[in-house]
Design an enzyme around this catalytic site. Sequence first.
Site, PDB file in Angstrom:
ATOM      1  CD  GLU A  44     -27.228  -5.191  -8.713  1.00 40.72           C
ATOM      2  OE1 GLU A  44     -27.859  -5.126  -9.934  1.00 40.72           O
ATOM      3  OE2 GLU A  44     -28.201  -5.258  -7.676  1.00 40.72           O
ATOM      4  CE  LYS A  68     -34.826 -12.450  -4.313  1.00 39.59           C
ATOM      5  NZ  LYS A  68     -35.941 -11.756  -5.360  1.00 39.59           N
ATOM      6  CG  ASP A  82     -29.981  -7.810  -1.877  1.00 42.46           C
ATOM      7  OD1 ASP A  82     -30.744  -7.135  -2.543  1.00 42.46           O
ATOM      8  OD2 ASP A  82     -30.572  -7.416  -0.712  1.00 42.46           O
ATOM      9  CE1 TYR A 107     -26.549  -7.097 -14.791  1.00 46.47           C
ATOM     10  CE2 TYR A 107     -25.902  -6.922 -12.741  1.00 46.47           C
ATOM     11  CZ  TYR A 107     -26.495  -6.286 -13.349  1.00 46.47           C
ATOM     12  OH  TYR A 107     -27.605  -5.387 -13.278  1.00 46.47           O
ATOM     13  NE  ARG A 146     -33.550  -2.577 -13.933  1.00 51.08           N
ATOM     14  CZ  ARG A 146     -34.960  -1.935 -13.785  1.00 51.08           C
ATOM     15  NH1 ARG A 146     -35.859  -1.321 -12.768  1.00 51.08           N
ATOM     16  NH2 ARG A 146     -36.142  -2.800 -14.432  1.00 51.08           N
ATOM     17  CB  CYS A 200     -40.100  11.526  32.495  1.00 47.79           C
ATOM     18  SG  CYS A 200     -40.966  11.812  31.255  1.00 47.79           S
ATOM     19  CB  CYS A 208     -37.950  13.102  28.972  1.00 44.36           C
ATOM     20  SG  CYS A 208     -37.727  11.315  28.749  1.00 44.36           S
ATOM     21  CE  LYS A 255     -32.357 -10.755  -8.533  1.00 45.49           C
ATOM     22  NZ  LYS A 255     -32.247 -10.067  -7.489  1.00 45.49           N
ATOM     23  CB  CYS A 261     -42.869   9.071  29.665  1.00 42.77           C
ATOM     24  SG  CYS A 261     -40.390   8.959  29.339  1.00 42.77           S
ATOM     25  CD  GLU A 319     -23.867 -13.598 -14.971  1.00 40.73           C
ATOM     26  OE1 GLU A 319     -24.483 -12.776 -14.429  1.00 40.73           O
ATOM     27  OE2 GLU A 319     -23.984 -14.084 -15.602  1.00 40.73           O
ATOM     28  CG  ASP A 373      -2.115  -1.268   0.964  1.00 39.52           C
ATOM     29  OD1 ASP A 373      -1.860  -1.887   0.398  1.00 39.52           O
ATOM     30  OD2 ASP A 373      -3.026  -0.747   1.629  1.00 39.52           O
ATOM     31  CB  CYS A 420     -41.652  11.495  26.057  1.00 38.30           C
ATOM     32  SG  CYS A 420     -41.111  12.056  27.150  1.00 38.30           S
ATOM     33  CD  GLN A 422       6.795  -1.204  -2.830  1.00 41.22           C
ATOM     34  OE1 GLN A 422       6.076  -2.625  -3.291  1.00 41.22           O
ATOM     35  NE2 GLN A 422       8.066  -0.853  -3.650  1.00 41.22           N
ATOM     36  CG  LEU A 467     -32.994 -11.060 -13.972  1.00 42.37           C
ATOM     37  CD1 LEU A 467     -32.278 -11.165 -12.351  1.00 42.37           C
ATOM     38  CD2 LEU A 467     -33.379 -11.684 -15.625  1.00 42.37           C
TER      39      LEU A 467
HETATM   40  S1  IVH Z   1     -28.984 -10.117 -15.575  1.00 38.04           S
HETATM   41  C1  IVH Z   1     -31.372  -9.682 -18.003  1.00 38.04           C
HETATM   42  N1  IVH Z   1     -27.339 -10.560 -13.762  1.00 38.04           N
HETATM   43  O1  IVH Z   1     -31.264  -8.356  -9.994  1.00 38.04           O
HETATM   44  C2  IVH Z   1     -31.350  -8.562 -17.586  1.00 38.04           C
HETATM   45  N2  IVH Z   1     -28.934  -9.056 -13.091  1.00 38.04           N
HETATM   46  O2  IVH Z   1     -34.017  -8.835 -10.928  1.00 38.04           O
HETATM   47  C3  IVH Z   1     -31.264  -8.485 -15.878  1.00 38.04           C
HETATM   48  N3  IVH Z   1     -28.862  -8.574 -10.919  1.00 38.04           N
HETATM   49  O3  IVH Z   1     -31.536  -5.122 -12.079  1.00 38.04           O
HETATM   50  C4  IVH Z   1     -29.838  -8.316 -14.627  1.00 38.04           C
HETATM   51  N4  IVH Z   1     -26.969  -9.821 -10.317  1.00 38.04           N
HETATM   52  O4  IVH Z   1     -29.472  -5.192 -10.273  1.00 38.04           O
HETATM   53  C5  IVH Z   1     -28.511  -9.907 -14.080  1.00 38.04           C
HETATM   54  N5  IVH Z   1     -25.920 -11.444 -12.281  1.00 38.04           N
HETATM   55  C6  IVH Z   1     -27.055 -10.570 -12.575  1.00 38.04           C
HETATM   56  C7  IVH Z   1     -27.420 -10.196 -11.602  1.00 38.04           C
HETATM   57  C8  IVH Z   1     -28.625  -9.504 -11.143  1.00 38.04           C
HETATM   58  C9  IVH Z   1     -28.192  -9.500  -9.662  1.00 38.04           C
HETATM   59  C10 IVH Z   1     -29.854  -7.194 -10.517  1.00 38.04           C
HETATM   60  C11 IVH Z   1     -30.454  -6.710 -11.069  1.00 38.04           C
HETATM   61  C12 IVH Z   1     -31.741  -6.269 -12.084  1.00 38.04           C
HETATM   62  C13 IVH Z   1     -31.744  -7.825 -10.648  1.00 38.04           C
HETATM   63  C14 IVH Z   1     -33.290  -8.415 -11.755  1.00 38.04           C
END
Ligand code: IVH
Length: 669
Positions: A173, A314, A118, A225, A137, A411, A431, A116, A408, A114, A34, A426, A36, A84
């Site tokens: 994401e 999911k 969050d 992605y 988006r 008090c 208080c 997903k 409360c 892939e 770090d 309150c 360097q 999706l």
């Molecule tokens: S593909 C097909 N790939 O999930 C086009 N989305 O519910 C849709 N997300 O808005 C996106 N991981 O924010 C894709 N590996 C992944 C993802 C992914 C998370 C999110 C993305 C999208 C939402 C759809």
Amino acid sequence: MEKTEAKSKIQTLSLEINKHNHLYYVLDKPIISDGQYDLLLKELKELESIFPEFLLPNSPTQRVGSDPLPSFEQVSHEIPMLSLGNAFNDQDLGNWHKRISSSINSHKFEIACELKFDGLAVSLLYENGIFVRGATRGNGSTGENITLNLKTIKSIPLTLTGNPPSLLEVRGEVFIPKSQFLAMNKKREKEGLQTYANTRNTAAGSLRQLDSKITAERPLDIFIYGVGSSNSLDFNNSHWDNLQKLKLFGFKVNPHNELVKNLESATNFYKKWLSEKESIDYDCDGIVFKVNQINSQEILGSVGREPRWAIAYKFPAEQAVTKLLDIQTNIGRTGSINPYAILEPVEVGGVIVRQATLHNEEYIASKDLRIGDWVTVERAGEVIPQIVHRDQSRRNGSEIIFKMPSICPNCSAITSRIENESALYCTNAQCPAQLERLLEHFVSKVAMDIDGLGIKTTTSLIDNGLINDVSDIYFLDKNHLENIDRMGEKSINNLLDSIEKSKSKPFSRMITGLGISHVGSEVAEILANEFKNIDSLMNVTVEELQQIPSIGPKIAISLVDFFQKETNRRIIEKLKTAGIKTEVDNQNTKSHNNLLNQQKFVVTGKMENFSRNEIQNLIKENGGLVTNQVSNSTNFLIAGSDAGSKLNTAIENNVTILTESEFLEMISS
Ligand code: IVH
């Protein structure tokens, strides 16, 4: 150094730093320390400051954030950003597979699997390999331009490597790693601040900051992605190929992606990650399956905003059933009475849960929760567990309906509701429980940063009648403190020292410390910059506050209510007497005076000698107030050329109209 030499040195340093950035933030394989790395960056910064003509917008030094924006511009997505469809069980996934097989007349098709993530979907646009625009988006067709914020994320390349097409838009994401999120919350807890609820909202909030310097402080990261649009035909073969190409351009693509040949392998990928998702450092709420061949994707197309060629399977949220043993309340620093559930301890996704938040009375009523109910508790990436529902069939009639306390619990003052708010408060400004929370906040790091006032000392000071409001801290002396348990000479001296030092904290810290609802440190800074001193802030109206970008009605009403209260005005007077800063430092700005005596100005049209912003600053520096809308409380309208409807409104309302030079004359007297 010669100009030409400087130019080429800046180029080689930039390339070198970009390479190490990629190794560290994208590949997680640094090859230098770090220290360097910092040296290289320092050298580049110095050169750029001596030769600013060679400073490029995509220089690796440009990741620290820039001046705050007034608002975000809209961006339209040429190719819509899709969402999706969901699968919740193996059968849903099987049906998806069957539908595709019959549409493309083959059950043999490759599937990209892939994780997903969050977080928050973003689009990144590159022209000739240079990052030029980043957007949220939004509704899929239109998002917001958050380029400056995205530039602060180190795993987003500002310059691409390899041979990218001249136009390339990728999607990914943005998220906050779990470990960083926990560390952030731990720090906030220590500082007496409210902790963030979950990584997703925190990532979203961080990306929507108008001040990119704040975003730069947040530990954001990204996984790319997919390709959105491009002017090259190189991306028309398969999704998997595309991801490999994106890696070569320097993008961070998730290493756990897999390409499989059939449904069985896809299901296995899901099962594997269902049991292993806790081992990765980011929230993952399911698996995304994508048909790999782009021509198949095209045949399949989409229904509405959901492509037929992809689906999100999911993961079930972490849930457990337990008994609601009791509902108790605590008091927040604004006096709000906050109900929470006491649960029979239960394990939810590896964590023992004993309590759950219940927010407020409305929330309890809407779920019809009663003490004694069997309830389902959920932890979906959330730090604070929630009760999602209760089991009607297990009621036996002994359950007790909870009523919010009419007095409360601390008090015994009467509690009451504020119009348009679901919380109960309150009503006693003195208080002790409320005062304790408020003092905790006032002395915390984000506010006045006073060391040596722990909870126990604070409680004794309140119990002994030495502190009745936050300003009393500044009137404590040795004699007072000697009578407090656990306070020896050394800790007394340290505390008094720290109190004295806090007087030189910036004005915004004092605003934060007041603990006004919805006014945290970020809002406090905006207010300090806008109003410059406490008197202007105390006399502002809700309408004027709402003219300020990022100040909404909730904040505005809460502020005005706060300063209307006589007790609060008295506290401010005492803080002034104590000598704490109640205005912004003026070393860098022109002298501050009250020539314009809080009169209200609106500026419209084009000025000759100044920008609109400069005129507005002049008004403020001379003690006037700036608003955007002409109303009957406006004193002056400064009108430049091409003044529009504001000029008419001003004439109709008998507002005094000034030209730019008349105004300048006014402040030069
Ligand atoms: S593909 C097909 N790939 O999930 C086009 N989305 O519910 C849709 N997300 O808005 C996106 N991981 O924010 C894709 N590996 C992944 C993802 C992914 C998370 C999110 C993305 C999208 C939402 C759809």
